[in-house]
Design a protein around this motif. Sequence first.
Motif, mmCIF file in Angstrom:
data_model
loop_
_atom_site.group_PDB
_atom_site.id
_atom_site.type_symbol
_atom_site.label_atom_id
_atom_site.label_comp_id
_atom_site.label_asym_id
_atom_site.label_seq_id
_atom_site.Cartn_x
_atom_site.Cartn_y
_atom_site.Cartn_z
ATOM 1 N N VAL A 66 35.794 44.825 6.763
ATOM 2 C CA VAL A 66 35.703 44.902 5.305
ATOM 3 C C VAL A 66 34.715 43.899 4.741
ATOM 4 O O VAL A 66 34.780 42.704 5.034
ATOM 5 C CB VAL A 66 37.095 44.624 4.685
ATOM 6 C CG1 VAL A 66 36.982 44.423 3.178
ATOM 7 C CG2 VAL A 66 38.069 45.746 4.997
ATOM 8 N N THR A 67 33.779 44.408 3.963
ATOM 9 C CA THR A 67 33.080 43.634 2.944
ATOM 10 C C THR A 67 32.782 44.620 1.825
ATOM 11 O O THR A 67 32.410 45.770 2.094
ATOM 12 C CB THR A 67 31.793 42.960 3.458
ATOM 13 O OG1 THR A 67 31.104 42.353 2.346
ATOM 14 C CG2 THR A 67 30.862 43.934 4.147
ATOM 15 N N ASP A 68 32.978 44.200 0.611
ATOM 16 C CA ASP A 68 32.857 45.145 -0.504
ATOM 17 C C ASP A 68 31.492 45.812 -0.551
ATOM 18 O O ASP A 68 31.369 47.000 -0.857
ATOM 19 C CB ASP A 68 33.148 44.433 -1.837
ATOM 20 C CG ASP A 68 32.303 43.177 -2.042
ATOM 21 O OD1 ASP A 68 32.235 42.360 -1.108
ATOM 22 O OD2 ASP A 68 31.736 43.003 -3.131
ATOM 23 N N ARG A 69 30.448 45.084 -0.191
ATOM 24 C CA ARG A 69 29.085 45.618 -0.309
ATOM 25 C C ARG A 69 28.811 46.738 0.693
ATOM 26 O O ARG A 69 27.919 47.556 0.476
ATOM 27 C CB ARG A 69 28.078 44.484 -0.125
ATOM 28 C CG ARG A 69 28.201 43.396 -1.196
ATOM 29 C CD ARG A 69 27.224 42.259 -0.947
ATOM 30 N NE ARG A 69 27.303 41.238 -1.980
ATOM 31 C CZ ARG A 69 27.961 40.094 -1.857
ATOM 32 N NH1 ARG A 69 28.630 39.851 -0.740
ATOM 33 N NH2 ARG A 69 27.972 39.207 -2.822
ATOM 34 N N ALA A 72 31.237 50.240 -0.826
ATOM 35 C CA ALA A 72 31.013 50.957 -2.089
ATOM 36 C C ALA A 72 29.945 50.239 -2.899
ATOM 37 O O ALA A 72 29.510 49.132 -2.541
ATOM 38 C CB ALA A 72 32.309 51.058 -2.886
ATOM 39 N N ALA A 73 29.548 50.850 -4.005
ATOM 40 C CA ALA A 73 28.498 50.279 -4.853
ATOM 41 C C ALA A 73 28.998 49.122 -5.702
ATOM 42 O O ALA A 73 28.190 48.354 -6.236
ATOM 43 C CB ALA A 73 27.908 51.365 -5.747
ATOM 44 N N SER A 74 30.308 48.989 -5.864
ATOM 45 C CA SER A 74 30.865 47.904 -6.670
ATOM 46 C C SER A 74 32.170 47.441 -6.046
ATOM 47 O O SER A 74 32.845 48.200 -5.326
ATOM 48 C CB SER A 74 31.134 48.378 -8.103
ATOM 49 O OG SER A 74 32.228 49.286 -8.132
ATOM 50 N N PRO A 75 32.588 46.193 -6.315
ATOM 51 C CA PRO A 75 33.879 45.738 -5.809
ATOM 52 C C PRO A 75 35.042 46.581 -6.316
ATOM 53 O O PRO A 75 36.021 46.793 -5.597
ATOM 54 C CB PRO A 75 33.978 44.297 -6.333
ATOM 55 C CG PRO A 75 32.574 43.870 -6.562
ATOM 56 C CD PRO A 75 31.845 45.112 -7.006
ATOM 57 N N GLU A 76 34.924 47.077 -7.539
ATOM 58 C CA GLU A 76 36.021 47.867 -8.107
ATOM 59 C C GLU A 76 36.187 49.188 -7.351
ATOM 60 O O GLU A 76 37.315 49.577 -7.001
ATOM 61 C CB GLU A 76 35.749 48.134 -9.586
ATOM 62 C CG GLU A 76 35.789 46.885 -10.464
ATOM 63 C CD GLU A 76 34.545 46.016 -10.377
ATOM 64 O OE1 GLU A 76 34.604 44.845 -10.810
ATOM 65 O OE2 GLU A 76 33.495 46.500 -9.872
ATOM 66 N N GLU A 77 35.079 49.870 -7.076
ATOM 67 C CA GLU A 77 35.156 51.117 -6.326
ATOM 68 C C GLU A 77 35.600 50.855 -4.889
ATOM 69 O O GLU A 77 36.376 51.630 -4.317
ATOM 70 C CB GLU A 77 33.803 51.832 -6.336
ATOM 71 C CG GLU A 77 33.768 53.124 -5.533
ATOM 72 C CD GLU A 77 34.750 54.174 -6.031
ATOM 73 O OE1 GLU A 77 35.163 55.031 -5.214
ATOM 74 O OE2 GLU A 77 35.113 54.147 -7.230
ATOM 75 N N ALA A 78 35.140 49.752 -4.299
ATOM 76 C CA ALA A 78 35.577 49.404 -2.945
ATOM 77 C C ALA A 78 37.090 49.180 -2.903
ATOM 78 O O ALA A 78 37.762 49.601 -1.955
ATOM 79 C CB ALA A 78 34.838 48.162 -2.456
ATOM 80 N N SER A 79 37.638 48.544 -3.935
ATOM 81 C CA SER A 79 39.081 48.326 -3.998
ATOM 82 C C SER A 79 39.842 49.637 -4.002
ATOM 83 O O SER A 79 40.829 49.823 -3.269
ATOM 84 C CB SER A 79 39.446 47.528 -5.254
ATOM 85 O OG SER A 79 38.873 46.247 -5.245
ATOM 86 N N LEU A 80 39.399 50.561 -4.834
ATOM 87 C CA LEU A 80 40.069 51.867 -4.907
ATOM 88 C C LEU A 80 40.021 52.589 -3.563
ATOM 89 O O LEU A 80 41.009 53.203 -3.136
ATOM 90 C CB LEU A 80 39.420 52.724 -5.994
ATOM 91 C CG LEU A 80 39.639 52.263 -7.442
ATOM 92 C CD1 LEU A 80 38.794 53.106 -8.389
ATOM 93 C CD2 LEU A 80 41.117 52.352 -7.817
#
Length: 344
Positions: A66-69, A72-80
């Motif tokens: 896992v790394t948000d980058r 997904a394009a944003s941390p928020e989308e990566a969280s979802l």
Amino acid sequence: MTEVRASAQVPRLMVVGDPEHGVARYARHLADAIRGQAGIDRALALPSIADLPADLPPGTPVHLHVTDRLLAASPEEASLRVERLAASTRLTVTLHDLPQHSDGERNLPRRVEFYRRTIAAARGVVVNSNHEAALLREFVGEAHELAVIPLPVDTAGAGATASAAAAILDDTVAIVGFVYPGKGHAEVVDAVASLSGPRRVVALGAPSPGHTEDVEAIAAAARARGVTFEVTGFLPDDTMLERCATAGVPVAAHRHVSASGSIATWIAAGRRPLIPDSRYSREVSERAPGTVTLYPPDAAGLASAIDRARREPATTLIAPGTATGPDLAQTAARYLDWFAGVPE
């Protein structure tokens, strides 16, 4: 642990995103090593974690790097995306690139929230250094079933040491990995510009996605100061090790690194990179003495370290017989032991 027992307890090992990204490459290499020890191929290669196969049974154990980058394009989308994955699987994770102050006022709270939601969704968490475990506690919070499993160093470096010692080192100062602001390229250019002698800096890697203009700015600043700045683009593993083995001065100048595949690459090539003194670099030095050279984390410290390395090139080579830390097989075995202990 018997082969059968290990096989039954290995989760599906997700390999997602850009195959040239360091985290994705590590996930792939680790999955290959685990396959060799467990006797079964658990790799699950996907374009993204949103592409989970429809026929994967609910509750299947899955492990994700896992790394948000990368996700997904944003941390928020990566969280979802992580939360959706955790809702349908028994998710464990290895965290990379943990949040810290260098993320900046805007991005730090967004990245902290992503990692908080990720560890809340996961059944177990691995980090790659004691420094990362400390960052997790400082910025995110406690994680259940937390393990520290250091990044491996491919012991092909034993052979590379001999080749590096025999080679005629070139006149470059080199940095390994993606090129982006904060990685240390601009600081190395400034240091080289302040010294007499060769004025060549090479980035052994490609621009990080979205940072082409930043790389062009570094190159323009280098030209203005009479320094040649070369960016090689992506290099396959064998080519990377060859370039590392003969680079004049090996540097890993990122001041805010939390666990570094770049440092491991230098060591695997038989080189002793210059790295700024920090909590993480001291951890590396204590775990594998004689594999790195620490310098004071300021402009004068970097310039002085490069100058000394040029005058004393033997200080940039790892001495034969030096223990370099866990290899990939040892790291895979640590993961197998950890997988076996994560509660159902």
